[in-house]
Design a protein around this motif. Structure first.
Motif, PDB file in Angstrom:
ATOM      1  N   ASN A 148       0.827  -1.213   0.000  1.00 32.55           N
ATOM      2  CA  ASN A 148       0.000   0.000   0.000  1.00 32.55           C
ATOM      3  C   ASN A 148       0.856   1.254   0.000  1.00 32.55           C
ATOM      4  N   GLN A 149       1.911   1.231   0.830  1.00 34.50           N
ATOM      5  CA  GLN A 149       2.763   2.418   0.915  1.00 34.50           C
ATOM      6  C   GLN A 149       3.411   2.701  -0.442  1.00 34.50           C
TER       7      GLN A 149
ATOM      8  N   TYR B  17       2.964   6.111  -3.200  1.00 33.19           N
ATOM      9  CA  TYR B  17       4.043   6.839  -3.887  1.00 33.19           C
ATOM     10  C   TYR B  17       3.947   6.667  -5.408  1.00 33.19           C
TER      11      TYR B  17
ATOM     12  N   ARG C 273       9.190  -0.151   5.294  1.00 33.81           N
ATOM     13  CA  ARG C 273       8.139   0.687   4.709  1.00 33.81           C
ATOM     14  C   ARG C 273       8.713   1.989   4.156  1.00 33.81           C
TER      15      ARG C 273
ATOM     16  N   ASN D   2       9.683   3.215  -1.568  1.00 33.21           N
ATOM     17  CA  ASN D   2       9.706   4.184  -2.678  1.00 33.21           C
ATOM     18  C   ASN D   2      11.139   4.482  -3.118  1.00 33.21           C
TER      19      ASN D   2
ATOM     20  N   HIS E 291      -1.085   5.836  11.636  1.00 31.96           N
ATOM     21  CA  HIS E 291      -0.723   5.450  10.267  1.00 31.96           C
ATOM     22  C   HIS E 291      -1.345   6.360   9.205  1.00 31.96           C
TER      23      HIS E 291
ATOM     24  N   GLU F  67       1.242   7.634   6.938  1.00 31.45           N
ATOM     25  CA  GLU F  67       1.642   6.946   5.694  1.00 31.45           C
ATOM     26  C   GLU F  67       1.154   7.746   4.488  1.00 31.45           C
TER      27      GLU F  67
ATOM     28  N   SER G 265       3.399  10.866   1.987  1.00 34.54           N
ATOM     29  CA  SER G 265       3.476  10.447   0.576  1.00 34.54           C
ATOM     30  C   SER G 265       3.076  11.616  -0.339  1.00 34.54           C
TER      31      SER G 265
END
Lengths: 308, 255
Positions: free
Chosen positions: A100-101, A105, A148, A152, B90, B93, B97
């Motif tokens: 997901n992370q 990105y 995590r 990216n 979280h 996150e 981004s």
């Protein structure tokens, strides 16, 4: 090229606390940069502003030439961050957290899965990919946060006390991993209370105290500023009092431990000669604190704490 | 643009996946609650009430009950998901981004709409055990469900943005949503009310949503259907813009 350029950065919270007072410093591409300071010095606030989790009061920040005020998305794409506090979705699968992370990105899912596998394996968490973060130990959670932060493939990695509370084995593993990462071109900014960690890993250091930068130089130059070092000598036989050595300050910490303060230009040879003449046999010697810790205490006139 | 598209899809997938992963929490409770409504208000009390506006009482209340569960669940889905992300941390996150605020809103909105649609399907299926449902305007039904779920997902998101403690996410559903829904004409036509209460009811936005749904299913409404649909769209746009602005300013999420 500057990986990070901070100019006149200030932050005043609504409570009135001035966490940063016109802070300026640059981090060169490829640096392993230590940002040190006592509790409440402003380190986490600075990291928060760089990652846009905290709104600045004034000043400017550029990440690889991208101004945060004008090209925020481009700047963010260059950054990976491992925060001080655990901020994982504790109910999601560890593998999904990374995939997901990567997606956030803009990395396609197929590529995200490959990277999740790569970094989970590198962080020795591949066996835990199908469990949720809640079931991980403290050290594993930290490693998961590092994994995590890497999905990216950031050019600038920000680590806010990444090894706080982890065991020695994990810390050493992380050190090796971070050294490799830096050697392969990733610029790393590290905040830590383990000054030995900063001394071991970083080539540049800035010390921040009460919201101001009070030292900013290469690690080599900073350590040269250390005027004295304190050593602990372990003797073979117990002593009644500390031996007197001309030109040195000594103290008996325990019957078999002598604390000796040595100035930079002195060296320790004369001290050992005197001890030998006096019939004191030294079995081993160690620094009382790391050299950086000595300097840190001297500069900040305080104690390194356990968290900010 | 590509980053935003992939990022939005990732968040949509995460949020909709959450609804389906915890289906015991998200889909079963509304099914049980609505079954009880059908049994008590429809079968037991409804027989004594007879017809409402020319329809058997059960058939009359079915669209409203579907809409009631859509409202409650879409709101609850987003307020819960976003507030948990804030409390656990979280949400960072997303914030670190490059995902834009519009993408974040769309991601959470999608989770709420999917939950609303899924619950609407479950409740409609249950309703079929108690009454017959011949949907007059199926496309309008779908539109009304999606848009209403969207409106309340956005309202839930805004609630979660401001919320600082768990009490803050419980207050609005208990003290605002529940009364407005029950007084929004789920169980009755507002024409039964005295004139003062009829006028007051027209300030209740949920009245328009429930009547839009009832119109699309059985073809009758207490209010002008054009006004009702327009009101839903206007609410959607206002709340969407507000959520984006709040996230951009960092209210409740950035220090």
């Amino acid at each position: 090229m500057h990986a990070l350029s901070i100019k006149d950065l200030s932050k005043k919270y609504k409570s009135g606390v001035e966490a940063l007072k016109s802070v300026s410093f640059d981090v060169q591409e490829g640096d392993f940069f230590a940002l040190l300071g006592p509790n409440g010095a402003g380190k986490t606030t600075a990291i928060g502003i760089i990652t846009s989790l905290v709104n600045k009061s004034s000043g400017s920040i550029e990440v690889f030439g991208h101004d945060l005020d004008k090209e925020l998305a481009k700047a963010k794409s260059c950054i990976g961050v491992v925060p001080q506090e655990v901020n994982l979705n504790l109910f999601d699968y560890n593998f999904n957290i990374l995939v997901n992370q990567a997606g956030f990105y803009g990395i396609p899912r197929s590529e995200g899965k490959k990277r999740a596998e790569q970094y989970l394996k590198q962080m020795q968490l591949w066996q835990k990919r199908k469990t949720n973060a809640r079931s991980l130990s403290g050290g594993m959670k930290r490693r998961l946060m590092v994994a995590r932060a890497l999905v990216n493939r950031p050019k600038l990695l920000l680590l806010d006390e990444p090894t706080a509370g982890v065991d020695i084995e994990t810390r050493r593993m992380m050190w090796d991993f971070l050294r490799d990462l830096n050697a392969n071109g990733t610029t790393i900014i590290l905040t830590t209370h383990y000054l030995e960690e900063a001394e071991q890993l970083c080539n540049k250091v800035a010390i921040i105290d009460e919201g101001k930068i009070i030292e900013n130089d290469s690690m080599h130059n900073v350590l040269k500023k250390l005027k004295t070092e304190v050593f602990i000598l372990n003797t073979e036989k117990p002593l009644d009092k500390a031996p007197e050595i001309d030109g040195y300050t000594t103290a008996l910490k325990s019957p078999q431990e002598i604390e000796i303060t040595v100035s930079q230009e002195q060296g320790v040879n004369d001290a050992f000669s005197t001890l030998q003449t006096s019939g004191v046999k030294v079995l081993s010697m160690r620094n009382k604190n790391s050299r950086l810790e000595e300097l840190f205490l001297d500069l900040t006139k305080g104690q390194p704490g356990e968290g900010e | 643009m590509r980053i935003q598209l992939i990022g939005t899809i990732a968040l949509v997938r995460k949020e909709t996946g959450r609804v389906l992963r915890i289906w015991v929490q998200t889909l079963i409770p509304p099914g049980i609650t609505m079954s009880l409504y059908f049994i008590i208000f429809g079968t037991l009390i409804g027989k004594r009430i007879g017809e409402m506006e020319g329809f058997p009482y059960m058939e009359y209340i079915a669209p409203g009950l579907v809409m009631m569960s859509v409202i409650t669940n879409s709101y609850g889905n987003v307020v819960g998901s976003f507030f948990n992300a804030k409390i656990q941390g979280h949400i960072e996150e997303l914030l670190v981004s490059p995902l834009s605020e519009v993408s974040i809103v769309i991601g959470y909105l999608a989770g709420g709409i999917i939950r609303g649609l899924a619950v609407a399907t479950v409740v409609t299926f249950i309703a079929l055990f108690f009454t017959q449902i011949n949907i007059k305007h199926p496309l309008m039904t779908l539109f009304v469900i999606i848009m209403t779920a969207g409106v309340f997902s956005l309202a839930g998101l805004i609630n979660a943005i401001f919320a600082k403690k768990f009490d803050d996410i419980a207050v609005i559903p208990s003290f605002v949503l529940a009364p407005l829904t029950y007084l929004g004409g789920v169980f009755y036509t507002v024409s039964l009310l005295p004139e003062f209460w009829q006028t007051l009811s027209r300030f209740n936005p949920i009245l328009y949503m429930i009547n839009s749904m009832r119109y699309s299913v059985i073809g009758i409404s207490d209010v002008s259907i054009q006004n009702a649909l327009m009101m839903i769209v206007v609410f959607f746009i206002l709340l969407f813009s507000s959520a984006v602005i709040l996230l951009k300013k960092g209210i409740g999420i950035r220090q």
